[in-house]
Design an enzyme around this catalytic site. Structure first.
Site, PDB file in Angstrom:
ATOM      1  N   GLY A 206       0.830  -1.204   0.000  1.00 35.71           N
ATOM      2  CA  GLY A 206       0.000   0.000   0.000  1.00 35.71           C
ATOM      3  C   GLY A 206       0.858   1.245   0.000  1.00 35.71           C
ATOM      4  O   GLY A 206       2.073   1.174  -0.260  1.00 35.71           O
ATOM      5  N   ASN A 207       0.259   2.391   0.277  1.00 37.75           N
ATOM      6  CA  ASN A 207       1.038   3.628   0.376  1.00 37.75           C
ATOM      7  C   ASN A 207       0.364   4.551   1.380  1.00 37.75           C
ATOM      8  O   ASN A 207      -0.685   4.226   1.936  1.00 37.75           O
ATOM      9  CB  ASN A 207       1.216   4.277  -1.001  1.00 37.75           C
ATOM     10  CG  ASN A 207      -0.117   4.650  -1.622  1.00 37.75           C
ATOM     11  OD1 ASN A 207      -0.831   5.497  -1.120  1.00 37.75           O
ATOM     12  ND2 ASN A 207      -0.471   3.978  -2.726  1.00 37.75           N
ATOM     13  N   ARG A 208       0.960   5.688   1.614  1.00 35.00           N
ATOM     14  CA  ARG A 208       0.534   6.557   2.719  1.00 35.00           C
ATOM     15  C   ARG A 208      -0.650   7.461   2.383  1.00 35.00           C
ATOM     16  O   ARG A 208      -1.071   8.257   3.211  1.00 35.00           O
ATOM     17  CB  ARG A 208       1.699   7.435   3.179  1.00 35.00           C
ATOM     18  CG  ARG A 208       2.811   6.666   3.826  1.00 35.00           C
ATOM     19  CD  ARG A 208       3.830   7.614   4.428  1.00 35.00           C
ATOM     20  NE  ARG A 208       4.953   6.887   4.980  1.00 35.00           N
ATOM     21  CZ  ARG A 208       4.920   6.297   6.175  1.00 35.00           C
ATOM     22  NH1 ARG A 208       3.836   6.371   6.918  1.00 35.00           N
ATOM     23  NH2 ARG A 208       5.978   5.655   6.605  1.00 35.00           N
TER      24      ARG A 208
END
Ligand code: C5P
Length: 395
Positions: A206-208
Site C-alpha cells: 500500500g502507500n501513505r
C-alpha cells in the site's frame, strides 16, 4: 455580485458585534437583501433596533417569538449565503457539534447555502485546541473561514483574535457568491486514496495516501453543483451529493474509472495508484516458517496515461504528482508524459503537506505553461483552487 442576493447575517455575542453593524450596512449598500439574526449575547452589545433599521428586514432573535413557527428552516432555505460575524467560540463549537440551541445555530444546521464564518475572540481562546479543531471540522465541511486579525483585543490585550475588517468580510462574501454553483452541468470524476495490491489474503502493498484530498475535491465539486462520481479506496465519509464507488486495487480502480470516464467532463486522478503489484497473490496466508518469500512485482496499468491517450478535446484531465524532490521539473514532465491538462504537484516532505495531513501545499501546473501556487491551506481550499483552475481552462 451582491445585488438581489439574500444574506442571513448571524451576529453572536462579542465586543466585535458593533462591527457587524458596518458589515450589515455595506452589504445592504451593495444591493443585498440582509436578514440579521442576533444571539442573546449579541443583544448585550448591540440593540436589535440598530440592525432592524439598517437591514432589509427586522432583526430576528428567537426560535419562538416569531409569527413563523419554523423561522430557522425558512431562513436557512431562502438564504443565498449565511454569514456569521462575529462568530464566538460558543457558536463555532455548537455549529461544529451539530447542536441547535438558538435561532442562529438552528439556521446554520438548516441551510444548504454556503456559510462564511468570521471568528472573533481572545487570542488564548482562538489558539485553544478545541476551537482550532472545531474550525478544522467546519473547513473540512466546506465552511469558509475569514481568519481573525492581529491587534488590540477587548480589555487592552493584544494578539490574534480581532474580527476581520468589514471590507475584508464583504470581499469574502462576494467571492463566495461569485463561485456559487459554477460547476452545475458538469460531470466530475474524482479518484481518491491509495490502492492496496494483495500479496496474500492478509497482506498488501500500500502507500501513505489517506484519500482526504480526493474526498475534499469530490465535496467541493458537489457543493459547486457538479454531478460527482468518486472512485475511492478510503473508508472516509461519503461527501454530500457524490456517488461513490469503493475499490481496492489499481485494476479495480482502472475498471471503475473506464466505466465512467466517457461521460465525464472533468477527471481528477487524486488517487495514489500503485505503480507495481505482486505478479501473483498467494491464495492462502504465506507462512513465516517457510522462509522469506520472494515477491515478484509487475507494473500496474497507468490509468491517467490511458485517459490522456483517449481524452476528448472537451474533457479536462487533472493528475497529481506527489514528489519528494525537484517538484516542478518532475511534475512538468508528468504533465506531458500523461497527456494531462493540469498537474497538481505537492512536495510530500514539506511540513503540514501531503499524506495524511488535513492541509496541503501545492503548485498547479497548466499545460499552457502557466502555474499557480496554493500556500499551505486545508485540503478543501486546495480543492477550491484546483477547480478554479479547471474552470479557467474551460472558459
Ligand atoms: O506516475 P505517478 O504515479 O507519479 O503519477 C501520479 C499521477 O498518475 C496521479 O494522478 C495518479 O492518480 C496517476 N496514476 C495512475 N495510474 C497509475 C499510477 C499513477 O493513474 N498506475
Amino acid at each position: 455580485m451582491l445585488e438581489g442576493r439574500r444574506i442571513v447575517l448571524g451576529v453572536a455575542g462579542g465586543i466585535a458585534a458593533y462591527k457587524a453593524v458596518e458589515v450589515c450596512r455595506r452589504l445592504v449598500d451593495g444591493g443585498a437583501h440582509v436578514v440579521p439574526v442576533l444571539t442573546r449575547g449579541a443583544r448585550r452589545f448591540v440593540g436589535e433596533t440598530t440592525f432592524s433599521a439598517l437591514a432589509s428586514e427586522r432583526a430576528r432573535t428567537s426560535l419562538f417569538d416569531d409569527p413563523d413557527p419554523i423561522p430557522h428552516t425558512r431562513l436557512g432555505q431562502s438564504a443565498d449565503l449565511v454569514l456569521v460575524a462575529p462568530a464566538t467560540a460558543r457558536v463555532i463549537g455548537t455549529y461544529a457539534a451539530g447542536i441547535s440551541n438558538d435561532l442562529l445555530t438552528a439556521t446554520l444546521l438548516a441551510t444548504e447555502a454556503p456559510v462564511v464564518v468570521c471568528p472573533a475572540m481572545h487570542a488564548e481562546m482562538w489558539r485553544h485546541p478545541a476551537v482550532q479543531d472545531n474550525i478544522a471540522t467546519l473547513r473540512r465541511r466546506g465552511v469558509h473561514v475569514v481568519e481573525p486579525e492581529e491587534g488590540r483585543l477587548a480589555g487592552g490585550d493584544v494578539g490574534q483574535g480581532r474580527l476581520a475588517e468589514p471590507a475584508t468580510i464583504v470581499a469574502a462574501v462576494e467571492s463566495v457568491l461569485a463561485r456559487g454553483r459554477d460547476m452545475a452541468g458538469l460531470h466530475v470524476l474524482v479518484t481518491a486514496g491509495g490502492t492496496r495490491e494483495p500479496i496474500d489474503p492478509v497482506r498488501f502493498i500500500g502507500n501513505r495516501s489517506s484519500g482526504k484530498q480526493g474526498h475534499a475535491l469530490a465535496a467541493e465539486a458537489a457543493a459547486r453543483g457538479a454531478k460527482v462520481t468518486l472512485v475511492t479506496t478510503a473508508a472516509l465519509p461519503v461527501p454530500p451529493g457524490a456517488d461513490v464507488v469503493r475499490v481496492e486495487t489499481a485494476a479495480e480502480m482502472d475498471e471503475a474509472v473506464r466505466a465512467v470516464a466517457p461521460a465525464a467532463d472533468v477527471i481528477v486522478m487524486a488517487a495514489a495508484v500503485a505503480d507495481f503489484r505482486p505478479a501473483a497473490a498467494a491464495t492462502t496466508k504465506i507462512k513465516k516458517d517457510k522462509g522469506v518469500p520472494e515477491i515478484v512485482l509487475e507494473p500496474t496499468v497507468d490509468i491517467l496515461a490511458g485517459l490522456g491517450r483517449t481524452k476528448r478535446p472537451d474533457q479536462t484531465l487533472v493528475g497529481f504528482a506527489a514528489e519528494t524532490e525537484q517538484l516542478r521539473q518532475n511534475a512538468a514532465s508528468k504533465l506531458v508524459a500523461k497527456g494531462a491538462d493540469l498537474i497538481v504537484a505537492n512536495d510530500v516532505t514539506a511540513p503540514g503537506a501531503g499524506f495524511e495531513h488535513d492541509t496541503n501545499h501545492v503548485v498547479i501546473l497548466n499545460a499552457d505553461g502557466t502555474e499557480r501556487e496554493v500556500p499551505l491551506a486545508d485540503k478543501r481550499a486546495v480543492a477550491r483552487a484546483v477547480f478554479d483552475a479547471v474552470l479557467d481552462g474551460r472558459s
